[in-house]
Write an enzyme that holds these catalytic residues in place. Sequence first.
Site, PDB file in Angstrom:
ATOM      1  CB  THR A  17      -0.948   0.040   1.225  1.00 49.75           C
ATOM      2  OG1 THR A  17      -0.142   0.025   2.418  1.00 49.75           O
ATOM      3  CG2 THR A  17      -1.913  -1.120   1.238  1.00 49.75           C
ATOM      4  CD1 TRP A  18       5.174   4.197   0.638  1.00 52.54           C
ATOM      5  CD2 TRP A  18       6.796   3.074  -0.431  1.00 52.54           C
ATOM      6  NE1 TRP A  18       6.342   4.903   0.793  1.00 52.54           N
ATOM      7  CE2 TRP A  18       7.356   4.244   0.143  1.00 52.54           C
ATOM      8  CE3 TRP A  18       7.637   2.212  -1.146  1.00 52.54           C
ATOM      9  CZ2 TRP A  18       8.713   4.566   0.022  1.00 52.54           C
ATOM     10  CZ3 TRP A  18       8.981   2.533  -1.270  1.00 52.54           C
ATOM     11  CH2 TRP A  18       9.506   3.697  -0.685  1.00 52.54           C
ATOM     12  CE1 TYR A  51       5.576   2.253   3.527  1.00 50.54           C
ATOM     13  CE2 TYR A  51       3.765   0.701   3.380  1.00 50.54           C
ATOM     14  CZ  TYR A  51       5.120   0.967   3.404  1.00 50.54           C
ATOM     15  OH  TYR A  51       6.020  -0.064   3.306  1.00 50.54           O
ATOM     16  N   GLY A 197       9.091  -2.182 -12.594  1.00 49.76           N
ATOM     17  CA  GLY A 197      10.263  -2.357 -13.458  1.00 49.76           C
ATOM     18  C   GLY A 197      11.274  -1.231 -13.349  1.00 49.76           C
ATOM     19  CG  LEU A 199      13.001  -0.504  -7.782  1.00 50.70           C
ATOM     20  CD1 LEU A 199      12.799  -1.425  -6.583  1.00 50.70           C
ATOM     21  CD2 LEU A 199      13.490   0.864  -7.299  1.00 50.70           C
ATOM     22  NE  ARG A 201      19.678   2.235 -17.361  1.00 53.04           N
ATOM     23  CZ  ARG A 201      20.025   3.443 -17.753  1.00 53.04           C
ATOM     24  NH1 ARG A 201      20.117   3.703 -19.020  1.00 53.04           N
ATOM     25  NH2 ARG A 201      20.278   4.381 -16.883  1.00 53.04           N
TER      26      ARG A 201
HETATM   27  P1  NAP Z   1       6.006  -2.881  -6.427  1.00 52.64           P
HETATM   28  O1  NAP Z   1       4.860  -3.574  -5.814  1.00 52.64           O
HETATM   29  O2  NAP Z   1       7.185  -3.670  -6.857  1.00 52.64           O
HETATM   30  O3  NAP Z   1       5.542  -2.066  -7.709  1.00 52.64           O
HETATM   31  C1  NAP Z   1       4.454  -1.177  -7.680  1.00 52.64           C
HETATM   32  C2  NAP Z   1       4.295  -0.582  -9.084  1.00 52.64           C
HETATM   33  O4  NAP Z   1       3.963  -1.636 -10.005  1.00 52.64           O
HETATM   34  C3  NAP Z   1       3.216   0.456  -9.188  1.00 52.64           C
HETATM   35  O5  NAP Z   1       3.717   1.520  -9.954  1.00 52.64           O
HETATM   36  C4  NAP Z   1       2.077  -0.241  -9.914  1.00 52.64           C
HETATM   37  O6  NAP Z   1       1.395   0.684 -10.729  1.00 52.64           O
HETATM   38  C5  NAP Z   1       2.815  -1.254 -10.749  1.00 52.64           C
HETATM   39  N1  NAP Z   1       2.009  -2.472 -10.989  1.00 52.64           N
HETATM   40  C6  NAP Z   1       1.415  -3.260 -10.063  1.00 52.64           C
HETATM   41  N2  NAP Z   1       0.810  -4.322 -10.634  1.00 52.64           N
HETATM   42  C7  NAP Z   1       1.007  -4.179 -11.983  1.00 52.64           C
HETATM   43  C8  NAP Z   1       0.615  -4.941 -13.102  1.00 52.64           C
HETATM   44  N3  NAP Z   1      -0.095  -6.072 -12.975  1.00 52.64           N
HETATM   45  N4  NAP Z   1       0.985  -4.495 -14.335  1.00 52.64           N
HETATM   46  C9  NAP Z   1       1.720  -3.356 -14.471  1.00 52.64           C
HETATM   47  N5  NAP Z   1       2.121  -2.593 -13.448  1.00 52.64           N
HETATM   48  C10 NAP Z   1       1.767  -3.000 -12.198  1.00 52.64           C
HETATM   49  O7  NAP Z   1       6.566  -1.700  -5.484  1.00 52.64           O
HETATM   50  P2  NAP Z   1       6.284  -1.177  -4.005  1.00 52.64           P
HETATM   51  O8  NAP Z   1       4.927  -0.629  -3.847  1.00 52.64           O
HETATM   52  O9  NAP Z   1       7.417  -0.290  -3.650  1.00 52.64           O
HETATM   53  O10 NAP Z   1       6.447  -2.518  -3.104  1.00 52.64           O
HETATM   54  C11 NAP Z   1       5.334  -3.298  -2.716  1.00 52.64           C
HETATM   55  C12 NAP Z   1       4.963  -3.061  -1.266  1.00 52.64           C
HETATM   56  O11 NAP Z   1       6.022  -3.446  -0.403  1.00 52.64           O
HETATM   57  C13 NAP Z   1       4.749  -1.577  -0.894  1.00 52.64           C
HETATM   58  O12 NAP Z   1       3.554  -1.061  -1.414  1.00 52.64           O
HETATM   59  C14 NAP Z   1       4.840  -1.662   0.597  1.00 52.64           C
HETATM   60  O13 NAP Z   1       3.628  -2.180   1.145  1.00 52.64           O
HETATM   61  C15 NAP Z   1       5.995  -2.654   0.768  1.00 52.64           C
HETATM   62  N6  NAP Z   1       7.328  -2.002   0.916  1.00 52.64           N
HETATM   63  C16 NAP Z   1       7.992  -2.148   2.095  1.00 52.64           C
HETATM   64  C17 NAP Z   1       9.233  -1.535   2.285  1.00 52.64           C
HETATM   65  C18 NAP Z   1       9.953  -1.693   3.605  1.00 52.64           C
HETATM   66  O14 NAP Z   1      10.945  -0.997   3.851  1.00 52.64           O
HETATM   67  N7  NAP Z   1       9.517  -2.589   4.454  1.00 52.64           N
HETATM   68  C19 NAP Z   1       9.832  -0.812   1.239  1.00 52.64           C
HETATM   69  C20 NAP Z   1       9.135  -0.712   0.032  1.00 52.64           C
HETATM   70  C21 NAP Z   1       7.905  -1.322  -0.128  1.00 52.64           C
HETATM   71  P3  NAP Z   1      -0.226   0.699 -10.806  1.00 52.64           P
HETATM   72  O15 NAP Z   1      -0.694   1.293  -9.500  1.00 52.64           O
HETATM   73  O16 NAP Z   1      -0.493   1.558 -11.979  1.00 52.64           O
HETATM   74  O17 NAP Z   1      -0.671  -0.696 -11.003  1.00 52.64           O
END
Ligand code: NAP
Length: 281
Positions: A17-18, A51, A197, A199, A201
Amino acid sequence: MITFRDHSLVPRLGQGTWYLGEDPSREQQEIQALRAGIDGGMTLIDTAEMYGEGLAEELVGKAIRPYDREKLYLVSKVYPFNAGRNHIFQSCQRSLERLGTDYLDLYLLHWRGRVPLFETVQCMEELVKEGKIRAWGVSNFDVEDMEELFRLPQGSHCAVNQVLYHLGDRGVEYSLLPWLKGNGVMMMAYCPMAQGGTLRRGLLNSPALKQVAANHHLTACQALLAFTLQDTNVISIPRTGNREHALLNSQVAGVRFTPQEMELLNQAFPPPRCKMPLNMV
Ligand code: NAP
């Protein structure tokens, strides 16, 4: 699904949910995305007091209102500077209020700070006794941090370590993931889709990824997500504010790659051959 040490049954594919809840004009769309994810079986939801300084927790609170609380698995995190006796109880209570619930399934220390680990563990255990949380864990802990944690009284009650893990960043596979497995701690993969994608290249354009995705009729993003779930000790928490993407993500749960497909991915994105420092975002 996997069974935690406290016997709770947890889906290995959840929702992050970030950045959600920060733009009021997107609120309804994001709520619909979270609900589509829940309906698709992604009943584990990961959030944090950090968040949007509580805005993501509030959004989750709104999204889950129609659902039976017992069917959800809610995870939140405490800021390191709130993870001591002076602040953690209030932090937890505020998270509960924003989420509109009276317990968290899992409460994580977001990353290591200056509060002694010993104190955080004692407070987490008290929160468990009070019924405010059902389990606790950590985030962004490398092997040495985990070893230090496990030397503390009750430190081995840690259920989860949430860390950065995706096909383009496999450092944890060398020693952290095996350590966690060997000690009964689940690994929760954050940024499983490398933030769409961005993070790494070339990740989404990789011919190997595209080939494996095509074999399973998946998009490249779905295949990235599926990669993080190939090891059964891993829980993955993709984030989306888009309903269609939530549906696509929920379809990935049962996808298994063949040894040949894993070999193709290994050639394009080799697993680590030595200890790498744990990366964070
Ligand atoms: P992520 O889940 O790797 O990527 C999110 C991105 O992917 C968004 O831009 C989303 O855009 C896109 N996306 C999602 N599903 C897709 C699909 N089926 N097709 C195309 N694009 C898609 O990155 P994240 O949010 O950084 O990481 C996930 C979660 O991990 C966070 O939300 C948070 O809860 C947690 N987190 C924890 C820490 C920590 O320090 N503990 C750090 C970072 C993250 P759309 O919204 O347009 O789909």
